[in-house]
Design a protein around this motif. Structure first.
Motif, PDB file in Angstrom:
ATOM      1  N   ASP A   1       0.819  -1.213   0.000  1.00  0.00           N
ATOM      2  CA  ASP A   1       0.000   0.000   0.000  1.00  0.00           C
ATOM      3  C   ASP A   1       0.854   1.265   0.000  1.00  0.00           C
ATOM      4  OD1 ASP A   1      -2.202  -1.592   0.014  1.00  0.00           O
ATOM      5  OD2 ASP A   1      -2.543  -1.477   2.181  1.00  0.00           O
ATOM      6  N   GLN A   2       1.980   1.241   0.697  1.00  0.00           N
ATOM      7  CA  GLN A   2       2.828   2.428   0.781  1.00  0.00           C
ATOM      8  C   GLN A   2       3.436   2.768  -0.575  1.00  0.00           C
ATOM      9  OE1 GLN A   2       5.839   2.151   3.762  1.00  0.00           O
ATOM     10  NE2 GLN A   2       6.610   4.222   3.448  1.00  0.00           N
ATOM     11  N   LYS A   3       3.878   1.732  -1.307  1.00  0.00           N
ATOM     12  CA  LYS A   3       4.463   1.975  -2.620  1.00  0.00           C
ATOM     13  C   LYS A   3       3.415   2.457  -3.613  1.00  0.00           C
ATOM     14  CE  LYS A   3       8.256  -1.326  -2.158  1.00  0.00           C
ATOM     15  NZ  LYS A   3       8.881  -2.565  -2.694  1.00  0.00           N
ATOM     16  N   VAL A   4       2.198   1.948  -3.491  1.00  0.00           N
ATOM     17  CA  VAL A   4       1.125   2.406  -4.372  1.00  0.00           C
ATOM     18  C   VAL A   4       0.812   3.880  -4.097  1.00  0.00           C
ATOM     19  CG1 VAL A   4      -1.301   2.119  -4.954  1.00  0.00           C
ATOM     20  CG2 VAL A   4       0.132   0.111  -4.670  1.00  0.00           C
ATOM     21  N   GLU A   5       0.799   4.278  -2.812  1.00  0.00           N
ATOM     22  CA  GLU A   5       0.547   5.678  -2.465  1.00  0.00           C
ATOM     23  C   GLU A   5       1.660   6.582  -2.982  1.00  0.00           C
ATOM     24  OE1 GLU A   5      -0.032   5.893   1.698  1.00  0.00           O
ATOM     25  OE2 GLU A   5      -1.878   4.703   1.686  1.00  0.00           O
ATOM     26  N   GLU A   6       2.921   6.116  -2.888  1.00  0.00           N
ATOM     27  CA  GLU A   6       4.026   6.909  -3.413  1.00  0.00           C
ATOM     28  C   GLU A   6       3.923   7.084  -4.919  1.00  0.00           C
ATOM     29  OE1 GLU A   6       7.548   4.920  -2.203  1.00  0.00           O
ATOM     30  OE2 GLU A   6       7.353   5.459  -0.068  1.00  0.00           O
TER      31      GLU A   6
ATOM     32  N   LYS B   1      -8.821   7.231   6.855  1.00  0.00           N
ATOM     33  CA  LYS B   1      -7.808   6.868   7.842  1.00  0.00           C
ATOM     34  C   LYS B   1      -7.747   5.364   7.998  1.00  0.00           C
ATOM     35  CE  LYS B   1      -8.120  11.113  10.555  1.00  0.00           C
ATOM     36  NZ  LYS B   1      -8.365  11.679  11.904  1.00  0.00           N
ATOM     37  N   LYS B   2      -6.536   4.872   8.082  1.00  0.00           N
ATOM     38  CA  LYS B   2      -6.358   3.441   8.287  1.00  0.00           C
ATOM     39  C   LYS B   2      -6.647   3.096   9.740  1.00  0.00           C
ATOM     40  CE  LYS B   2      -2.799   2.849   4.772  1.00  0.00           C
ATOM     41  NZ  LYS B   2      -1.401   2.441   4.524  1.00  0.00           N
ATOM     42  N   VAL B   3      -7.322   2.002   9.900  1.00  0.00           N
ATOM     43  CA  VAL B   3      -7.654   1.538  11.247  1.00  0.00           C
ATOM     44  C   VAL B   3      -6.662   0.462  11.630  1.00  0.00           C
ATOM     45  CG1 VAL B   3      -9.419   0.522  12.713  1.00  0.00           C
ATOM     46  CG2 VAL B   3     -10.075   2.064  10.848  1.00  0.00           C
ATOM     47  N   SER B   4      -5.925   0.702  12.682  1.00  0.00           N
ATOM     48  CA  SER B   4      -4.947  -0.277  13.080  1.00  0.00           C
ATOM     49  C   SER B   4      -5.627  -1.436  13.799  1.00  0.00           C
ATOM     50  CB  SER B   4      -3.899   0.400  13.960  1.00  0.00           C
ATOM     51  OG  SER B   4      -4.043   0.104  15.238  1.00  0.00           O
ATOM     52  N   SER B   5      -5.030  -2.633  13.654  1.00  0.00           N
ATOM     53  CA  SER B   5      -5.628  -3.822  14.243  1.00  0.00           C
ATOM     54  C   SER B   5      -5.578  -3.782  15.772  1.00  0.00           C
ATOM     55  CB  SER B   5      -4.917  -5.080  13.728  1.00  0.00           C
ATOM     56  OG  SER B   5      -3.556  -4.995  14.025  1.00  0.00           O
ATOM     57  N   MET B   6      -4.537  -3.124  16.331  1.00  0.00           N
ATOM     58  CA  MET B   6      -4.398  -3.038  17.780  1.00  0.00           C
ATOM     59  C   MET B   6      -4.812  -1.642  18.233  1.00  0.00           C
ATOM     60  SD  MET B   6      -3.365  -5.927  18.913  1.00  0.00           S
ATOM     61  CE  MET B   6      -2.704  -5.527  20.509  1.00  0.00           C
ATOM     62  N   PRO B   7      -5.874  -1.493  18.999  1.00  0.00           N
ATOM     63  CA  PRO B   7      -6.297  -0.158  19.450  1.00  0.00           C
ATOM     64  C   PRO B   7      -5.276   0.448  20.401  1.00  0.00           C
ATOM     65  CG  PRO B   7      -7.561  -1.856  20.569  1.00  0.00           C
ATOM     66  CD  PRO B   7      -6.733  -2.555  19.537  1.00  0.00           C
ATOM     67  N   ARG B   8      -5.081   1.766  20.241  1.00  0.00           N
ATOM     68  CA  ARG B   8      -4.133   2.460  21.098  1.00  0.00           C
ATOM     69  C   ARG B   8      -4.727   2.668  22.486  1.00  0.00           C
ATOM     70  NH1 ARG B   8      -1.535   7.245  17.309  1.00  0.00           N
ATOM     71  NH2 ARG B   8      -0.579   5.856  15.736  1.00  0.00           N
ATOM     72  N   ARG B   9      -3.857   2.605  23.442  1.00  0.00           N
ATOM     73  CA  ARG B   9      -4.289   2.796  24.822  1.00  0.00           C
ATOM     74  C   ARG B   9      -4.369   4.287  25.130  1.00  0.00           C
ATOM     75  NH1 ARG B   9      -1.375   0.051  30.074  1.00  0.00           N
ATOM     76  NH2 ARG B   9      -2.955   0.646  31.626  1.00  0.00           N
ATOM     77  N   LYS B  10      -5.530   4.689  25.619  1.00  0.00           N
ATOM     78  CA  LYS B  10      -5.728   6.095  25.928  1.00  0.00           C
ATOM     79  C   LYS B  10      -4.950   6.464  27.191  1.00  0.00           C
ATOM     80  CE  LYS B  10     -10.297   6.398  23.821  1.00  0.00           C
ATOM     81  NZ  LYS B  10     -11.736   6.719  24.054  1.00  0.00           N
ATOM     82  N   LYS B  11      -4.287   7.629  27.105  1.00  0.00           N
ATOM     83  CA  LYS B  11      -3.532   8.125  28.251  1.00  0.00           C
ATOM     84  C   LYS B  11      -4.433   8.996  29.113  1.00  0.00           C
ATOM     85  CE  LYS B  11       0.962   8.078  25.976  1.00  0.00           C
ATOM     86  NZ  LYS B  11       2.140   8.899  25.591  1.00  0.00           N
TER      87      LYS B  11
END
Length: 287
Positions: A227-232, A248-258
């Motif tokens: 995907d990165q090379k296609v975007e470039e 926006k890409k949704v990451s498989s691992m949700p970020r932990r809220k601070k």
């Protein structure tokens, strides 16, 4: 000596010489028993073969024989359902139609109380206290309307297609139904095992793509590109990517809220001496 005796002796020797003799060979020591045994072994006729041989795989007590009877029943009930007949039958009717009335009472009890009741492909229907059995297909479909409804449900929920083997097991007279629905279904063969899969052909998704766009689409090689090379590549050609357009890409691992950090509280000691102690760092006593 008496001359008469001499004549008799000479006559006896002549007769002895004229009589033929057979010399008997002496047997070697230690081989008498083996020779007799070998002669007896040669003279002994081979034992007759038994006429009634028992096939243990097909004997009535073996598990292979039992499950062979069960498999024959399930196969018959499946073919019966596919022909459009699926009314429940009692065990005796099933055995009669499968030509297995000669089984033992113990086998009948096993079929009626264990194997058919626990089989995932058999439905048990209790009518007036009597258990009857019929085939249980994977899908509850009986005609073209129910098949279209099932395929449409799979398409709306993103579940893809259905194997034609499962549809054939569930839908009576499948070929006639598929012939009537050829404009509403799409058939695709899987490359890994060549099995046929049916999809719902939604008429609202049908549109004609210009031939020029099809050629341009097929001329672009994207094999081995992530995907990165296609975007470039798109950015170099002056084409904004989906991410720049607000995707926006949704990451498989949700970020932990601070969370907000709370001030640390320290435990105070000697609270009972508060106000009694004095600080002499600046003005030490005696000065």
């Amino acid at each position: 000596m008496d001359p008469a005796l001499l004549k008799e002796r000479e006559a006896f020797l002549k007769r002895a010489k004229a009589t033929p003799t057979v010399e008997k060979r002496k047997a070697k020591p230690g081989n008498d028993g083996n020779d007799k045994k070998s002669k007896k072994a040669k003279m002994k006729p081979p034992p007759p073969k038994p006429t009634n041989t028992v096939d243990y795989k097909m004997s009535q007590g073996s598990s292979q024989y039992k499950f062979g009877i069960l498999a024959k029943i399930v196969k018959y009930m499946k073919s019966r359902h596919q022909s459009g007949i699926n009314d429940p039958l009692v065990l005796e009717e099933i055995l009669d139609e499968t030509n297995q009335l000669d089984i033992t009472s113990k086998m009948r009890h096993w079929l009626a109380t264990e194997s058919l009741i626990n089989n995932p492909k058999i439905i048990v229907v209790n009518e007036d206290g009597v258990n009857k059995f019929c085939f249980k297909p994977k899908f509850d479909i009986h005609d073209k309307k129910s098949l279209i409804k099932l395929l449409k449900s799979y398409d709306l929920h993103g579940r893809g297609g259905i194997l034609i083997d499962d549809i054939e097991e569930s839908l009576p007279n499948m070929q006639k139904v598929l012939e009537k629905l050829k404009d509403h279904i799409i058939s695709v063969k899987r490359p890994q095992d060549k099995k046929e899969v049916l999809f719902y052909n939604d008429r609202y998704c049908r549109f004609k793509v210009d031939e020029e766009f099809q050629k341009l689409w097929r001329s672009v090689a994207v094999e081995g590109l992530d995907d990165q090379k296609v975007e470039e590549y798109l950015s170099k050609q002056g084409i904004t990517s989906m991410e720049a357009s607000g995707y926006k890409k949704v990451s498989s691992m949700p970020r932990r809220k601070k969370g907000k950090q709370k001030p640390r509280s320290f435990k105070k000691h000697n609270d009972h001496l508060d106000g009694v102690l004095q600080d002499y760092t600046e003005n030490p006593p005696g000065k």
